[in-house]
Design a protein around this motif. Structure first.
Motif, short mmCIF file in Angstrom:
data_model
loop_
_atom_site.label_atom_id
_atom_site.label_comp_id
_atom_site.label_asym_id
_atom_site.label_seq_id
_atom_site.Cartn_x
_atom_site.Cartn_y
_atom_site.Cartn_z
N SER A 59 45.79 87.18 0.10
CA SER A 59 45.67 85.76 -0.21
C SER A 59 44.93 85.08 0.95
O SER A 59 45.54 84.51 1.84
CB SER A 59 47.05 85.13 -0.40
OG SER A 59 47.85 85.32 0.75
N GLY A 60 43.64 85.20 0.93
CA GLY A 60 42.85 84.65 2.01
C GLY A 60 42.27 85.74 2.89
O GLY A 60 42.75 86.88 2.91
N LEU A 61 41.23 85.41 3.64
CA LEU A 61 40.52 86.39 4.44
C LEU A 61 41.38 87.00 5.54
O LEU A 61 41.29 88.19 5.83
CB LEU A 61 39.26 85.76 5.05
CG LEU A 61 38.09 85.51 4.11
CD1 LEU A 61 36.96 84.78 4.82
CD2 LEU A 61 37.58 86.84 3.53
N PHE A 62 42.23 86.18 6.17
CA PHE A 62 43.04 86.73 7.26
C PHE A 62 44.09 87.69 6.73
O PHE A 62 44.28 88.78 7.28
CB PHE A 62 43.70 85.60 8.05
CG PHE A 62 44.52 86.11 9.20
CD1 PHE A 62 43.90 86.72 10.29
CD2 PHE A 62 45.90 86.02 9.19
CE1 PHE A 62 44.65 87.21 11.35
CE2 PHE A 62 46.65 86.50 10.24
CZ PHE A 62 46.02 87.10 11.33
N ASN A 63 44.77 87.30 5.68
CA ASN A 63 45.76 88.17 5.06
C ASN A 63 45.11 89.46 4.57
O ASN A 63 45.68 90.55 4.70
CB ASN A 63 46.44 87.42 3.91
CG ASN A 63 47.59 88.21 3.31
OD1 ASN A 63 47.42 88.92 2.33
ND2 ASN A 63 48.77 88.06 3.89
N LYS A 64 43.92 89.34 4.05
CA LYS A 64 43.17 90.51 3.59
C LYS A 64 42.85 91.44 4.76
O LYS A 64 42.93 92.67 4.63
CB LYS A 64 41.89 90.05 2.89
CG LYS A 64 41.09 91.17 2.24
CD LYS A 64 39.85 90.60 1.55
CE LYS A 64 39.01 91.71 0.92
NZ LYS A 64 37.77 91.15 0.28
N ALA A 65 42.51 90.85 5.91
CA ALA A 65 42.21 91.66 7.10
C ALA A 65 43.44 92.44 7.55
O ALA A 65 43.33 93.62 7.93
CB ALA A 65 41.72 90.75 8.22
N LEU A 66 44.61 91.81 7.50
CA LEU A 66 45.85 92.50 7.88
C LEU A 66 46.12 93.67 6.96
O LEU A 66 46.52 94.76 7.42
CB LEU A 66 47.02 91.52 7.84
CG LEU A 66 46.97 90.32 8.80
CD1 LEU A 66 48.19 89.43 8.59
CD2 LEU A 66 46.89 90.78 10.25
N LEU A 67 45.91 93.48 5.66
CA LEU A 67 46.14 94.56 4.70
C LEU A 67 45.12 95.68 4.87
O LEU A 67 45.48 96.87 4.83
CB LEU A 67 46.10 94.00 3.28
CG LEU A 67 47.27 93.10 2.88
CD1 LEU A 67 47.00 92.43 1.53
CD2 LEU A 67 48.57 93.90 2.81
N PHE A 68 43.88 95.33 5.06
CA PHE A 68 42.84 96.34 5.27
C PHE A 68 43.13 97.17 6.52
O PHE A 68 42.96 98.40 6.52
CB PHE A 68 41.45 95.69 5.37
CG PHE A 68 40.67 95.69 4.09
CD1 PHE A 68 41.09 94.95 3.01
CD2 PHE A 68 39.51 96.43 3.97
CE1 PHE A 68 40.38 94.94 1.82
CE2 PHE A 68 38.79 96.45 2.79
CZ PHE A 68 39.22 95.70 1.71
N LEU A 69 43.55 96.49 7.57
CA LEU A 69 43.83 97.19 8.82
C LEU A 69 45.01 98.14 8.64
O LEU A 69 44.96 99.29 9.10
CB LEU A 69 44.13 96.17 9.93
CG LEU A 69 44.52 96.73 11.30
CD1 LEU A 69 43.48 97.72 11.81
CD2 LEU A 69 44.72 95.60 12.30
N THR A 70 46.06 97.68 7.99
CA THR A 70 47.24 98.51 7.79
C THR A 70 46.93 99.72 6.92
O THR A 70 47.16 100.87 7.32
CB THR A 70 48.37 97.69 7.17
OG1 THR A 70 48.65 96.55 7.97
CG2 THR A 70 49.64 98.54 7.03
N TYR A 71 46.43 99.46 5.73
CA TYR A 71 46.14 100.58 4.81
C TYR A 71 45.01 101.46 5.36
O TYR A 71 45.01 102.68 5.16
CB TYR A 71 45.77 100.04 3.43
CG TYR A 71 46.95 99.55 2.62
CD1 TYR A 71 47.92 100.44 2.18
CD2 TYR A 71 47.10 98.20 2.29
CE1 TYR A 71 49.00 100.00 1.44
CE2 TYR A 71 48.18 97.76 1.56
CZ TYR A 71 49.13 98.66 1.13
OH TYR A 71 50.21 98.23 0.38
N GLY A 72 44.05 100.85 6.03
CA GLY A 72 42.94 101.63 6.57
C GLY A 72 43.40 102.65 7.59
O GLY A 72 42.99 103.82 7.55
#
Length: 558
Positions: free
Chosen positions: A257-270
């Motif tokens: 939900s938003g670019l920052f939240n997306k960055a957190l998810l990408f970093l974790t799953y990545g």
């Protein structure tokens, strides 16, 4: 922003700081810490295994304190600073009413807790990951030249902490590909590269020794599902302890939900996917996946404030985690609490004192143990060196000038491979070591054996050309050298070692001149103890010492 934080938050933070400082003072160093302390004795822009940030932290700590606290002081400071930055990353309006839940969540994460006082490369990596995310959050809201400068400096600090930092930068970039069209993002990259240039230059000067080791020269083993892939999933559980089901529930339930939240998810799953795939090639160490703790603190805490059931269970199980962690932390100091189970923080001063009493002012050379060499130097204050041979691996002692501190001196040589010796001692872990004195010790571990031939032209049993480069400032008598060939399996482990006779030209003297190259010929025999070796390397024994790590592994694969 800081003024808006309730006093209760700072009370918790102060308690954690005091706890970590006390723990730092009373807990003996672990071996990796003593190795990084050894880094800090000769500050440089890089080291064999890691970038220099961990050495810088120890150097700063030593300005304030001696002993263990002189290694760990800055780690204790960074740990509470990291918690503060994590708090600033959270914008939820209800967060001030959940301060105890936040601290339980953070303090119950096992490795975040450990890195609250241990000084390891992951310590600054965690802190600068949080800082990077905080600056990035402000950057995506309103990019500017000022934020570009700060973002670039923080990215450089990330990379100066540990090479794994590249994963943080890459996965955040992948979460927002529009950054490639943002001029301020490019400014940040340019600034980061400029700040990181000294380390690039150091790598160039050292023939990219760190990169080559981590990517291609590091020994590996045969794939095992239990040790590698299953072990990776065990690590994902271990970093969160009892709270892991509800931690991962919060992650799986969170949507972008938003670019920052997306960055957190990408970093974790990545990070999870990257090391999952890597687990099919090598064993994944627990600390490698600790990166996910930073984005997970933000994601999970925000989910806790929205889901009372999840918050209740994480709080309860988190408290149980903390009780167990407290018990283990006390056990790091007082061994009987660990049911007399040995850990690295037990017995180091004891064995160092035994060796120091025997050696007195005589330098001590440890065979194949940068861990023992650095631990001995830290607790004794005396000169030590790690002599690495072909059965071990290169490390910082292979590329710095410590070898010169023991050259031509009487030394105490300590090894665990001998069967007897005039001096013996047993460490707390049960390992037995043997020591013997050597007069006029002289090693040439930096001699380089170079073979430029293509692998298709290499035929075992046939005459091959190679060259030996002497990087030292003095000449070396050839009669002090013996050559050999080591045959390695596909995992670059030595399986056979055969002495060799070399041929020289008539024009060559009996001396290998300083900073000069000598061209020689050998005829490596066909291996008999290993069928179809994958690699071979040319090695040198000097003054009857065991063969070193002089030549790079050369592929024999067809």
């Amino acid at each position: 922003m800081l003024k808006e934080i309730p006093k209760q938050f700072y009370y918790f933070l102060a308690v954690i700081l005091v706890l970590n400082l006390v723990q730092s003072y009373f807990t003996e160093l672990i071996y990796d810490e003593s190795y990084y302390w050894y880094y800090s004795q000769n500050m440089a822009w890089g080291y064999f295994d890691h970038p220099p940030m961990v050495a810088l932290l120890i150097k700063i700590s030593s300005l304030f304190f001696n002993g263990e606290l002189g290694v760990r002081f800055m780690s204790s400071i960074l740990s509470v600073a990291n918690i503060l930055v994590l708090w600033l990353l959270i914008d939820h309006p209800k967060k001030n009413t959940f301060i105890p839940h936040f601290f339980v969540l953070v303090f119950s994460m096992t490795l975040l807790n450990a890195y609250g006082f241990l000084t390891l490369p992951d310590t600054p990596l965690l802190f600068f990951t949080s800082c990077f995310l905080l600056v990035y959050k402000k950057f995506i809201d309103k990019p500017s030249l000022g934020l570009s400068i700060v973002l670039g400096v923080v990215m450089a600090c990330l990379m100066y902490s540990k090479y794994h930092a590249v994963l943080v930068i890459i996965f955040v970039l992948l979460s927002n590909l529009a950054l490639v069209k943002n001029k301020y993002a490019w400014y940040a990259v340019i600034i980061a590269l400029f700040c990181y240039a000294p380390h690039f230059y150091w790598l160039y000067q050292q023939d990219f020794v760190s990169i080559n080791y981590h990517i291609s020269e590091r020994p590996n083993g045969a794939y095992s599902f239990e040790k590698y892939t299953l072990g990776f999933f065990v690590n994902l559980v271990a970093i969160f302890g009892l709270t892991f089901p509800f931690i991962y529930q919060a992650l799986f339930k969170t949507k972008a939900s938003g670019l920052f939240n997306k960055a957190l998810l990408f970093l974790t799953y990545g990070v999870i996917v990257f090391f999952f795939l890597s687990s099919f090639n090598r064993r994944i160490q627990t600390q490698w996946v600790i990166l996910i703790c930073i984005p997970m603190v933000v994601l999970v805490f925000e989910y806790m404030m929205q889901n009372k059931t999840n918050a209740k269970w994480i709080y309860r199980l988190g408290l149980a985690n903390i009780i167990i962690i407290f018990y283990l932390r006390i056990g790091l100091v007082h061994q009987p609490l660990l049911f007399n189970m040995h850990y690295e923080t037990h017995g180091n001063k004891e064995w160092v004192n035994k060796v120091a009493q025997e050696a007195r002012d005589t330098p001590v050379v440890f065979e194949n143990s940068y861990r023992n060499a650095s631990m001995y130097a830290f607790y004794s204050g005396n000169t030590s060196f790690s002599l690495n041979n072909v059965r071990f691996r290169k490390n910082q002692y292979s590329i710095d000038n410590t070898e010169e501190t023991v050259r031509s001196k009487k030394i105490l040589y300590i090894t665990k491979y001998a069967k007897e010796g005039p001096f013996t001692f047993t460490k707390a872990d049960g390992g037995k070591y043997y020591g013997t004195y050597i007069d006029n010790f002289s090693s040439y571990r930096k001699l380089q054996c170079i073979m430029d031939m293509e692998k298709d032209a290499i035929q075992l049993g046939k005459m091959l050309d190679f060259k030996v480069y002497n990087p030292y400032s003095f000449e070396i008598p050839l009669h002090e050298l013996k050559f050999g060939v080591a045959y390695l399996d596909r995992y670059k482990k030595v399986k056979e070692l055969v002495p060799l006779t070399v041929e020289t030209t008539k024009e060559q003297t009996g001396l290998l001149q300083a900073r000069d190259t000598m061209f020689l010929k050998i005829a490596p025999p066909v291996a008999t103890k290993i069928k179809n070796p994958a690699y071979f390397r040319i090695v040198v024994s000097e003054n009857n010492l065991y063969f070193g790590l002089n030549g790079k592994p050369i592929s024999l694969a067809q």
